[in-house]
Structures are given as C-alpha cells and as structure tokens.
Design a protein around this motif. Structure first.
Motif, PDB file in Angstrom:
ATOM      1  N   ASP A 146       0.852  -1.182   0.000  1.00 51.57           N
ATOM      2  CA  ASP A 146       0.000   0.000   0.000  1.00 51.57           C
ATOM      3  C   ASP A 146       0.897   1.245   0.000  1.00 51.57           C
ATOM      4  O   ASP A 146       1.662   1.457  -0.903  1.00 51.57           O
ATOM      5  CB  ASP A 146      -0.966  -0.023   1.186  1.00 51.57           C
ATOM      6  CG  ASP A 146      -1.959  -1.174   1.058  1.00 51.57           C
ATOM      7  OD1 ASP A 146      -2.277  -1.539  -0.086  1.00 51.57           O
ATOM      8  OD2 ASP A 146      -2.390  -1.705   2.081  1.00 51.57           O
ATOM      9  N   ASN A 147       0.829   2.047   1.029  1.00 54.52           N
ATOM     10  CA  ASN A 147       1.600   3.290   1.031  1.00 54.52           C
ATOM     11  C   ASN A 147       2.625   3.332   2.162  1.00 54.52           C
ATOM     12  O   ASN A 147       2.916   4.379   2.719  1.00 54.52           O
ATOM     13  CB  ASN A 147       0.664   4.491   1.143  1.00 54.52           C
ATOM     14  CG  ASN A 147      -0.158   4.443   2.418  1.00 54.52           C
ATOM     15  OD1 ASN A 147      -0.202   3.414   3.092  1.00 54.52           O
ATOM     16  ND2 ASN A 147      -0.791   5.547   2.766  1.00 54.52           N
ATOM     17  N   LYS A 148       3.189   2.186   2.485  1.00 55.63           N
ATOM     18  CA  LYS A 148       4.092   2.117   3.624  1.00 55.63           C
ATOM     19  C   LYS A 148       5.304   1.254   3.300  1.00 55.63           C
ATOM     20  O   LYS A 148       5.194   0.222   2.648  1.00 55.63           O
ATOM     21  CB  LYS A 148       3.347   1.547   4.837  1.00 55.63           C
ATOM     22  CG  LYS A 148       4.090   1.652   6.154  1.00 55.63           C
ATOM     23  CD  LYS A 148       3.195   1.132   7.275  1.00 55.63           C
ATOM     24  CE  LYS A 148       3.846   1.268   8.635  1.00 55.63           C
ATOM     25  NZ  LYS A 148       2.974   0.744   9.716  1.00 55.63           N
ATOM     26  N   LEU A 149       6.460   1.707   3.782  1.00 56.03           N
ATOM     27  CA  LEU A 149       7.700   0.970   3.611  1.00 56.03           C
ATOM     28  C   LEU A 149       8.341   0.806   4.984  1.00 56.03           C
ATOM     29  O   LEU A 149       8.554   1.779   5.697  1.00 56.03           O
ATOM     30  CB  LEU A 149       8.644   1.738   2.679  1.00 56.03           C
ATOM     31  CG  LEU A 149       9.983   1.089   2.344  1.00 56.03           C
ATOM     32  CD1 LEU A 149       9.762  -0.211   1.592  1.00 56.03           C
ATOM     33  CD2 LEU A 149      10.820   2.046   1.511  1.00 56.03           C
ATOM     34  N   THR A 150       8.641  -0.445   5.367  1.00 57.09           N
ATOM     35  CA  THR A 150       9.152  -0.727   6.705  1.00 57.09           C
ATOM     36  C   THR A 150      10.416  -1.571   6.605  1.00 57.09           C
ATOM     37  O   THR A 150      10.466  -2.537   5.833  1.00 57.09           O
ATOM     38  CB  THR A 150       8.108  -1.467   7.556  1.00 57.09           C
ATOM     39  OG1 THR A 150       6.882  -0.721   7.554  1.00 57.09           O
ATOM     40  CG2 THR A 150       8.582  -1.629   8.985  1.00 57.09           C
ATOM     41  N   TYR A 151      11.425  -1.210   7.395  1.00 55.31           N
ATOM     42  CA  TYR A 151      12.675  -1.955   7.405  1.00 55.31           C
ATOM     43  C   TYR A 151      12.843  -2.677   8.735  1.00 55.31           C
ATOM     44  O   TYR A 151      12.697  -2.079   9.807  1.00 55.31           O
ATOM     45  CB  TYR A 151      13.870  -1.019   7.181  1.00 55.31           C
ATOM     46  CG  TYR A 151      15.197  -1.747   7.215  1.00 55.31           C
ATOM     47  CD1 TYR A 151      15.561  -2.608   6.187  1.00 55.31           C
ATOM     48  CD2 TYR A 151      16.080  -1.583   8.281  1.00 55.31           C
ATOM     49  CE1 TYR A 151      16.769  -3.283   6.216  1.00 55.31           C
ATOM     50  CE2 TYR A 151      17.292  -2.253   8.320  1.00 55.31           C
ATOM     51  CZ  TYR A 151      17.627  -3.107   7.280  1.00 55.31           C
ATOM     52  OH  TYR A 151      18.812  -3.795   7.311  1.00 55.31           O
ATOM     53  N   TYR A 152      13.148  -3.973   8.648  1.00 57.96           N
ATOM     54  CA  TYR A 152      13.405  -4.801   9.816  1.00 57.96           C
ATOM     55  C   TYR A 152      14.858  -5.273   9.778  1.00 57.96           C
ATOM     56  O   TYR A 152      15.346  -5.729   8.743  1.00 57.96           O
ATOM     57  CB  TYR A 152      12.492  -6.026   9.839  1.00 57.96           C
ATOM     58  CG  TYR A 152      11.041  -5.711  10.054  1.00 57.96           C
ATOM     59  CD1 TYR A 152      10.463  -5.798  11.315  1.00 57.96           C
ATOM     60  CD2 TYR A 152      10.234  -5.328   8.987  1.00 57.96           C
ATOM     61  CE1 TYR A 152       9.120  -5.513  11.510  1.00 57.96           C
ATOM     62  CE2 TYR A 152       8.893  -5.034   9.175  1.00 57.96           C
ATOM     63  CZ  TYR A 152       8.347  -5.129  10.436  1.00 57.96           C
ATOM     64  OH  TYR A 152       7.020  -4.842  10.624  1.00 57.96           O
ATOM     65  N   ALA A 153      15.554  -5.146  10.905  1.00 58.98           N
ATOM     66  CA  ALA A 153      16.946  -5.587  10.991  1.00 58.98           C
ATOM     67  C   ALA A 153      17.011  -7.013  11.494  1.00 58.98           C
ATOM     68  O   ALA A 153      16.276  -7.401  12.397  1.00 58.98           O
ATOM     69  CB  ALA A 153      17.735  -4.676  11.919  1.00 58.98           C
ATOM     70  N   ASN A 154      17.916  -7.790  10.904  1.00 60.27           N
ATOM     71  CA  ASN A 154      18.165  -9.154  11.348  1.00 60.27           C
ATOM     72  C   ASN A 154      19.459  -9.241  12.144  1.00 60.27           C
ATOM     73  O   ASN A 154      20.048 -10.293  12.276  1.00 60.27           O
ATOM     74  CB  ASN A 154      18.262 -10.095  10.139  1.00 60.27           C
ATOM     75  CG  ASN A 154      16.902 -10.550   9.677  1.00 60.27           C
ATOM     76  OD1 ASN A 154      15.941 -10.495  10.437  1.00 60.27           O
ATOM     77  ND2 ASN A 154      16.804 -10.982   8.447  1.00 60.27           N
ATOM     78  N   ARG A 155      19.915  -8.102  12.642  1.00 59.96           N
ATOM     79  CA  ARG A 155      21.148  -8.107  13.420  1.00 59.96           C
ATOM     80  C   ARG A 155      21.022  -7.091  14.546  1.00 59.96           C
ATOM     81  O   ARG A 155      20.150  -6.237  14.543  1.00 59.96           O
ATOM     82  CB  ARG A 155      22.347  -7.769  12.550  1.00 59.96           C
ATOM     83  CG  ARG A 155      22.294  -6.401  11.927  1.00 59.96           C
ATOM     84  CD  ARG A 155      23.570  -6.090  11.193  1.00 59.96           C
ATOM     85  NE  ARG A 155      24.698  -6.073  12.118  1.00 59.96           N
ATOM     86  CZ  ARG A 155      25.952  -5.949  11.733  1.00 59.96           C
ATOM     87  NH1 ARG A 155      26.235  -5.864  10.473  1.00 59.96           N
ATOM     88  NH2 ARG A 155      26.923  -5.924  12.612  1.00 59.96           N
ATOM     89  N   PHE A 156      21.915  -7.193  15.499  1.00 53.22           N
ATOM     90  CA  PHE A 156      21.895  -6.278  16.626  1.00 53.22           C
ATOM     91  C   PHE A 156      22.484  -4.935  16.233  1.00 53.22           C
ATOM     92  O   PHE A 156      23.487  -4.865  15.516  1.00 53.22           O
ATOM     93  CB  PHE A 156      22.658  -6.882  17.791  1.00 53.22           C
ATOM     94  CG  PHE A 156      22.063  -8.171  18.270  1.00 53.22           C
ATOM     95  CD1 PHE A 156      20.868  -8.172  18.961  1.00 53.22           C
ATOM     96  CD2 PHE A 156      22.675  -9.373  17.997  1.00 53.22           C
ATOM     97  CE1 PHE A 156      20.297  -9.355  19.386  1.00 53.22           C
ATOM     98  CE2 PHE A 156      22.111 -10.572  18.424  1.00 53.22           C
ATOM     99  CZ  PHE A 156      20.921 -10.560  19.110  1.00 53.22           C
ATOM    100  N   THR A 157      21.886  -3.884  16.708  1.00 53.31           N
ATOM    101  CA  THR A 157      22.277  -2.539  16.294  1.00 53.31           C
ATOM    102  C   THR A 157      23.594  -2.082  16.892  1.00 53.31           C
ATOM    103  O   THR A 157      24.200  -1.134  16.396  1.00 53.31           O
ATOM    104  CB  THR A 157      21.173  -1.534  16.669  1.00 53.31           C
ATOM    105  OG1 THR A 157      20.947  -1.586  18.090  1.00 53.31           O
ATOM    106  CG2 THR A 157      19.872  -1.862  15.959  1.00 53.31           C
ATOM    107  N   ASP A 158      24.051  -2.741  17.946  1.00 50.98           N
ATOM    108  CA  ASP A 158      25.274  -2.300  18.612  1.00 50.98           C
ATOM    109  C   ASP A 158      26.446  -3.241  18.372  1.00 50.98           C
ATOM    110  O   ASP A 158      27.421  -3.229  19.115  1.00 50.98           O
ATOM    111  CB  ASP A 158      25.042  -2.119  20.112  1.00 50.98           C
ATOM    112  CG  ASP A 158      24.543  -3.384  20.797  1.00 50.98           C
ATOM    113  OD1 ASP A 158      24.188  -4.339  20.084  1.00 50.98           O
ATOM    114  OD2 ASP A 158      24.506  -3.415  22.038  1.00 50.98           O
TER     115      ASP A 158
END
Length: 555
Positions: free
Chosen positions: A374-386
């Motif tokens: 639809d009108n949404k884009l979402t990013y999911y991480a598969n790793r730890f941010t730190d």
C-alpha cells in the motif's frame, strides 16, 4: 520450552576470542526475531502503492509509487531514502509503473507516461527518451554491463526492442521474429551479451535471442498449443551454466541451451508462470497458474527437469506477487496476503523470520529486509544494532552462530550489549538453557518464585556450585571468571573442583583461554568479570568441543 521468552536472556551464543573466519552479511540472521528499525509512510491522493524497490551502490533505497493510470490525475513520485529511512529527495514523475533500474554509475532509470527518464543520484533528470505516439511498454528497463539501456517501444500493431546509449541516444532498434500483432518482454542478458526475452504475437508465443547488435540469434517456440489471449511467457532466467529457463502458456517449463534447443521440458499444465529463481543446488522455483491467476501453485524442479515438490492441494499461495529465496528459505504470500516461509523441501517453517501482516513485497537488503505494501515501507533488521562488522564476535562468526542456534534473545530495543558485565543469574540461565533439550531440564516457571528459580533448581539437582545458591544477593551481581570456571568445569567433568582446579581444567581442555598469550591461572584472571560476549563464548566452546550432555557431580 526451548524458546523461553525471558528478556533477561542473552541474545545469542558468542565467543571470547577473535577467530579468522568471517561470515558474509547475508548468510544467516543475527537475531532470532527481526526488529523494526524504521517505517516510512507515503502520502498521496490516489493509489500511492509502492512498487518493487531498487538499491543504489551507496545503499540508497529507491521506491516509485504507482500513482494514477490516467494522465488527468497528477501524482506518482520517485523517492530516494537513506538506509536509515530518511528521505534524501523525491521527484514528481507522474505514474511510475515500473521498478527503477540502477546503472553502474548510480543513474536511475524509470518509466513515466510512456517515456524513459534517466535520473542522477542527486535527483536531477539527466535526459528523457520519448516513447512516441504509442509510448514505451511499461516494463522495467534492462541495463547492460556497458551501460546500454534496453526498453520496449510500441509501434502501433507491433513492438520493437530499443537499445540506447548511456546518454539516451538510439543505438539500434529490432523487431524479433513473431513480434507483430503482440508484445515482447524486456530482455535478460547472458554473460556473452546475448539478449533473451519472450514474444506474444498473433497468438504465437516464443522466446527470442538477439546478438548484442540486435540481430537475431535464434527463436524458440514451445511444444504444445498456446493460449490465444494471454502471453503466458514468464521473464526468462539464466542459470550459472548459461542454461535458459522459462515457463510458457503451452503448459510447459523449458530449459534451453545457448543454441536455443530444448534440453528438457516439464509439464505444469499452467498457462501463466513467474520467472524462475534458483537455490545453490540449481533447483528451480516458480509459480504457475490458470487463466486469471487462479489456483496458483509453487513448483520446485530439479536442474534435470524432474519435479521435486509442489504446493498443489497442500498450500494456497499468491505467488505472482513474488517468490523470494534467501538464506535457504523460500518466502511467498499466502491467500490472505501474509508471508509464508518454506524450507527448500517445501515444508512450512515454524520459524516465521518475517513479521505477520498483509504486505505488497518482501525484499532482503543488507542485514535485514524491507516490506512494502500500500503506502508504507518498513525496514526490519536481522542483526543487533550495537554490533558492527568490526567487532570480534561478528568477525569470528559467534554472533551469527548464536542466533542460528537460538539459545537466547536480545533486548527489545535491538541491542545485544556485548560489553556489559553478565550477572550470575544471566550466565547460569544461558548455560542451562543451551542444554535444555540434551539434558531434559525442566524449566517451567514456579508460581510465586523469581524468574530464575527453575535454573537454580537445576543447579541444586546437578550439585553444581555457584555463590548464588547460598547467597541470594550474588545472583544479581556480575559473575566472576573463577565462578564461571567452577560451574562449567563441574558440569562438563562431573567432578567437584576448587577454583584453581576448574581454571586449569578449562585451559587444559581448551574450553577457555587466558587474556594473554600464556595459558595460566593468572592470565585467566579468575577475579575478573565476564562481558556478555565472553559469557557466550564459554557455551560455544563447550558445545563445539562435542560435549553432548552435562554431568551431575559425583557425590
């Protein structure tokens, strides 16, 4: 209770020394559950559906919104997003009906209103190739290794393939045989520069192969009768050995040699097929359907043309929205629009690595994936941010190994906190949890008791010694390296040990190393504390030394 949901649990099983093996960034997930990093909402007045995404060499994400098919409605944008989801720029183009294609130099090519536009990485239009009276076919442009751009031009009753220079000038124009009274697909390129595509003309469906100069190399027509009204030709796909694979509306999937001769054919009895995708063994995966996309079926076919499995009468899918292979898994939409994850053997995976929800597209990128719908884009991480790529637990593969073995989960905010001191309760939870199945430990929560009480009950039963068994305040304190040595050594050997004996046992059996090159009690630093990363290394060392079960201490 293999996946006990305790936030306090350490995120993954790690290592304490930096080994030399480096894992590729897309080999496995680094967390057992993806973490949403950002989401961008597209604003628009009419059907602002995000098209499939493209990525620039600098990591920029390009997304074109569908917009209105009528020129009377003035909408449709091309968005350039930074990897963190912030908008770099947007460019009003009218309806973008194609996925952007990115050249080697970062130039973005996309179609709008039947014309091809070349856009610089900073969002400026470099040039426009006019599609003429009938416009360009709204198919994704193809860009060759020499930056030649290929588009399909409508010519009244037929279509032509046009090759353009990097500055938008025509190099040549060719009309493949049988392309009259119909249309052709944009090509895929072979390693030698051969252009392969599909043709639907006068009810005849075939595959074309053109030389790099636009002259005909060969054409191929299928074995059976083709559907009169539908093209039924998927975009061809090229295997590692140069074999061309394509599904056609005569109900067959074909493997063609570089000479255009059929190597094999497999009958699906379907008139529409998606472009095949391949796993590392060369097996094909594609979706076939009857007219109108009814009863879509996912097929897995061997490189020799034999059926491995299909979802027929087993699973309802909507495969024409895309089939994605990633990290030894297949991702496809179910009839309800939700993502289904399958193993390469065709079984539905219990581990849904992608979040549930109706989506328009799934694209793996960098260390995670993007969902567009639809009108949404979402990013999911598969790793730890730190944990950057330079951290030793990434470089030696420990963080990847830990997540893959699913010993524990990280913090809800996506961090692992590898340098934080691990408490006694945290370490014993990790250690016992990692052998829960092998030893048959019962770790059910105890009514009215602390969350860690089931784990300390195991310690009592196994006669393993830690300070927190007799001094409750020790449970929330950082665990010393000496106390860890006693616990691990007693659990592995089944013998009661002093701290010095336990340290030497670990060093002699290479279950741990000191903090200097010398393997000694002093170099082990028994009074020191453990980081979360070092804590998991003990577990990895034990597991990879082939310790199948932990032992009860002899009385």
């Amino acid at each position: 209770m293999k996946k006990q949901s305790l936030i306090i649990l350490l995120s993954v099983m790690l290592g304490t020394t930096a080994a030399d093996s480096i894992y590729a960034a897309d080999e496995i997930s680094y967390t057992s559950k993806p973490i949403q990093q950002w989401s961008y909402q597209i604003q628009g007045s009419y059907s602002q559906h995000i098209q499939t995404l493209a990525f620039g060499p600098d990591g920029t994400i390009y997304a074109g919104t569908l917009g209105s098919p009528a020129k009377t409605v003035d909408d449709g944008e091309l968005y350039a997003l930074q990897p963190n989801g912030k908008v770099k720029w947007s460019l009003h183009l009218g309806p973008n009906w194609t996925t952007p294609t990115i050249g080697k130099d970062g130039t973005i090519y996309t179609l709008s209103y039947g014309d091809l536009k070349a856009i610089s990485p900073d969002g400026k239009i470099k040039w426009t190739y006019q599609g003429g009276e009938f416009g360009l076919e709204m198919a994704r442009p193809t860009v060759g290794s020499d930056n030649t751009i290929y588009v399909v031009r409508r010519e009244n009753t037929f279509q032509s393939l046009v090759a353009l220079t990097p500055d938008g000038k025509e190099k040549w124009k060719a009309t493949p045989e049988d392309a009259h009274m119909g249309y052709i697909t944009t090509p895929v390129l072979g390693k030698d520069g051969t252009l392969y595509g599909g043709i639907n003309g006068q009810g005849k469906k075939s595959i074309y192969a053109l030389n790099p100069d636009g002259t005909t190399k060969w054409s191929f027509t299928g074995e059976g009768p083709t559907h009169k009204f539908l093209s039924g030709i998927s975009l061809p796909a090229i295997g590692e050995d140069g074999t061309l694979y394509v599904g056609m509306s005569d109900g067959y999937v074909y493997a063609l040699g570089e000479d255009g001769k059929a190597i094999w054919s497999y009958q699906t009895n379907q008139i529409q097929h998606t472009a095949p995708v391949f796993d590392t063994e060369g097996n094909l995966y594609l979706v076939g359907a009857e007219m109108g996309g009814k009863e879509e079926i996912l097929y897995s076919i061997t490189p020799e043309g034999k059926l491995r499995w299909s979802t027929a009468n087993k699973l309802e899918v909507r495969g024409f929205n895309g089939v994605t292979l990633h990290d030894q898994s297949i991702y496809i939409q179910g009839q309800d629009g939700k993502i289904i994850r399958l193993t390469l053997d065709g079984n539905v995976s219990e581990d849904q690595a992608a979040p549930q929800g109706t989506i328009g597209g799934l694209t793996f990128h960098e260390d995670g994936f993007l969902l567009s719908g639809d009108n949404k884009l979402t990013y999911y991480a598969n790793r730890f941010t730190d944990i950057p790529n330079t951290h030793w637990i990434f470089r030696n593969g420990t963080i990847q190994w830990a997540a893959k073995t699913e010993v524990s989960e990280g913090y809800p905010d996506g961090r692992f906190q590898p340098e934080k001191a691990v408490t006694e309760a945290e370490f014993i939870t990790l250690f016992i949890h990692s052998y829960e199945e092998e030893n048959g430990f019962q770790l059910n929560p105890m009514p009215g008791a602390a969350w860690n009480e089931p784990f300390y009950k195991v310690l009592e039963d196994m006669l393993w010694n830690v300070p927190g068994l007799t001094t409750l305040s020790q449970r929330s304190q950082p665990m010393t390296r000496g106390a860890v040595a006693v616990l691990v050594a007693e659990a592995v050997s089944g013998k009661k040990m002093s701290e010095q004996e336990a340290v030497m046992y670990l060093l002699n059996h290479k279950l741990a190393s000191g903090r200097t090159a010398e393997a000694s009690i002093d170099s082990y630093v028994p009074k020191g504390t453990l980081t979360r990363a070092e804590a998991i290394q003990f577990i990895r060392n034990v597991k990879e030394k082939g310790i199948v079960q932990l032992k009860k201490v002899e009385e």
